[in-house]
Design an enzyme around this catalytic site. Structure first.
Site, PDB file in Angstrom:
ATOM      1  N   SER A   1       0.840  -1.196   0.000  1.00 19.69           N
ATOM      2  CA  SER A   1       0.000   0.000   0.000  1.00 19.69           C
ATOM      3  C   SER A   1       0.873   1.244   0.000  1.00 19.69           C
ATOM      4  CB  SER A   1      -0.915   0.008   1.233  1.00 19.69           C
ATOM      5  OG  SER A   1      -1.553   1.273   1.366  1.00 19.69           O
ATOM      6  N   HIS A   2       0.324   2.362  -0.432  1.00 21.58           N
ATOM      7  CA  HIS A   2       1.041   3.630  -0.312  1.00 21.58           C
ATOM      8  C   HIS A   2       1.230   4.021   1.148  1.00 21.58           C
ATOM      9  CE1 HIS A   2       0.385   4.006  -4.561  1.00 21.58           C
ATOM     10  NE2 HIS A   2       0.982   5.181  -4.592  1.00 21.58           N
ATOM     11  N   SER A   3       0.337   3.514   1.996  1.00 20.53           N
ATOM     12  CA  SER A   3       0.385   3.860   3.418  1.00 20.53           C
ATOM     13  C   SER A   3       0.854   2.673   4.239  1.00 20.53           C
ATOM     14  CB  SER A   3      -1.020   4.269   3.884  1.00 20.53           C
ATOM     15  OG  SER A   3      -1.137   4.087   5.278  1.00 20.53           O
TER      16      SER A   3
ATOM     17  N   ASP B   1      -2.622  -1.443  -3.720  1.00 22.02           N
ATOM     18  CA  ASP B   1      -3.745  -0.489  -3.706  1.00 22.02           C
ATOM     19  C   ASP B   1      -3.842   0.302  -5.017  1.00 22.02           C
ATOM     20  OD1 ASP B   1      -1.584   1.180  -3.020  1.00 22.02           O
ATOM     21  OD2 ASP B   1      -2.444   1.890  -1.141  1.00 22.02           O
TER      22      ASP B   1
ATOM     23  N   GLY C   1       3.729   6.311  -0.376  1.00 21.19           N
ATOM     24  CA  GLY C   1       4.336   5.843  -1.610  1.00 21.19           C
ATOM     25  C   GLY C   1       4.724   4.391  -1.477  1.00 21.19           C
TER      26      GLY C   1
END
Lengths: 135, 99
Positions: free
Chosen positions: A16-18, A75, A51
Site C-alpha cells: 500500500s502507499h500507506s 492499492d 508511496g
C-alpha cells in the site's frame, strides 16, 4: 487439512502507499486467517511519506516467500508498477512464481489468504481474490 | 451434487452470532469446510440457494443475518463428519476454531 507445511502454502504480500494500511491489512489477515500463511507487507516511500518502494516490495516478497508462490495485493497506481518492477528484478527461479492480483487490497488479502490456507495453488488463490474485482 | 446414489448428509443450526455470518465467522466456516474432502454447501433456507462452503468469496457474499437457521449439506466420504463439524461451529458461536 491438505497440508500442515506452511512453506507449501502460497505467500501473500500486501503493498500500500500507506504503511498503516499495509500493516492493518496484514493484521486482519493474521487475526482472521491465522499465522499459517506466509505473509509480507510494505507501505510508504523511503522518506517516510506515502508511496511504495521496489526495495521494500522485494523484501516483503522475501518475507512471504513460498515454494508454492507469492500473490501480491496492491492499492493504487505506483504500488502496481513498482510491484511489477520488483517481480522483474527477482531471480529467474522466483520470477515465474510471483503474481499481481487484481482485487481490492484488504478484501483480496483476506480472500487470498483463506484460499492459501486451504492449500490451493497460486492460480486458484489469485482467481479467488479476483472474483472480487470490480467488473 | 452429482452423486445420485447417496443422499447428502444434512444438518442445521441456529445462527446466534451477534452480527450474523459476518467476516470473521465466514473465514472460520470456510477454513473448517476446507479441511474435509466432501463437497459441502450451506444455505439460509431448506430450498436454497445452496452455496459452496469452501468458497470464501461466495460465503462472504451471502450475508446471512443473525437468528437464521443455517442449513448444511455434504456429499463425500467424510460428509457426516463435515456436517457435524460445521453445525458444531455454528452452535458454539464460532468459538470452536482458533483464528
Amino acid at each position: 487439512m491438505k497440508s500442515s507445511d506452511a512453506s507449501a502454502r502460497v505467500g501473500i504480500v500486501v503493498v500500500s502507499h500507506s504503511p498503516e494500511v499495509a500493516r492493518g491489512t496484514a493484521d486482519m489477515v493474521r487475526q482472521m486467517v491465522g499465522d499459517d500463511v506466509p505473509l509480507g507487507w510494505c507501505g510508504g516511500n523511503p522518506d517516510g511519506g506515502l508511496g511504495t518502494s521496489v526495495e521494500a516490495i522485494l523484501a516483503a516478497i522475501d518475507t512471504a516467500w513460498s515454494q508454492a508462490g507469492v500473490a501480491i495485493l496492491v492499492d493504487l497506481g505506483g504500488a502496481e508498477t513498482n510491484s511489477e518492477m520488483a517481480i522483474e528484478m527477482l531471480p529467474d527461479a522466483r520470477r515465474g512464481k510471483v503474481v499481481l492480483v487484481n482485487a481490492p487490497v484488504v478484501e483480496g488479502a483476506i480472500m487470498a489468504a483463506t484460499e492459501s490456507w486451504g492449500g490451493s495453488s497460486l492460480d486458484v488463490v489469485r482467481a479467488t481474490a479476483e472474483e472480487l474485482a470490480p467488473t | 451434487m452429482t452423486t445420485a446414489s447417496l443422499p447428502p448428509a444434512t444438518g442445521s443450526a441456529l445462527l446466534v452470532h451477534e452480527a450474523g455470518l459476518h467476516a470473521r465467522p465466514c473465514v472460520k466456516l470456510t477454513k473448517l469446510a476446507k479441511t474435509f474432502s466432501a463437497r459441502i454447501e450451506i444455505a439460509a433456507s431448506n430450498e436454497g440457494p445452496w452455496i459452496d462452503a469452501k468458497s470464501i468469496v461466495k460465503v462472504m457474499a451471502v450475508k446471512i443475518p443473525k437468528d437464521t437457521i443455517l442449513h448444511v449439506r455434504a456429499i463425500g466420504a467424510d460428509a457426516d463428519a463435515a456436517v457435524r463439524a460445521l453445525v458444531g461451529l455454528v452452535e458454539t458461536d464460532f468459538e470452536g476454531l482458533v483464528a
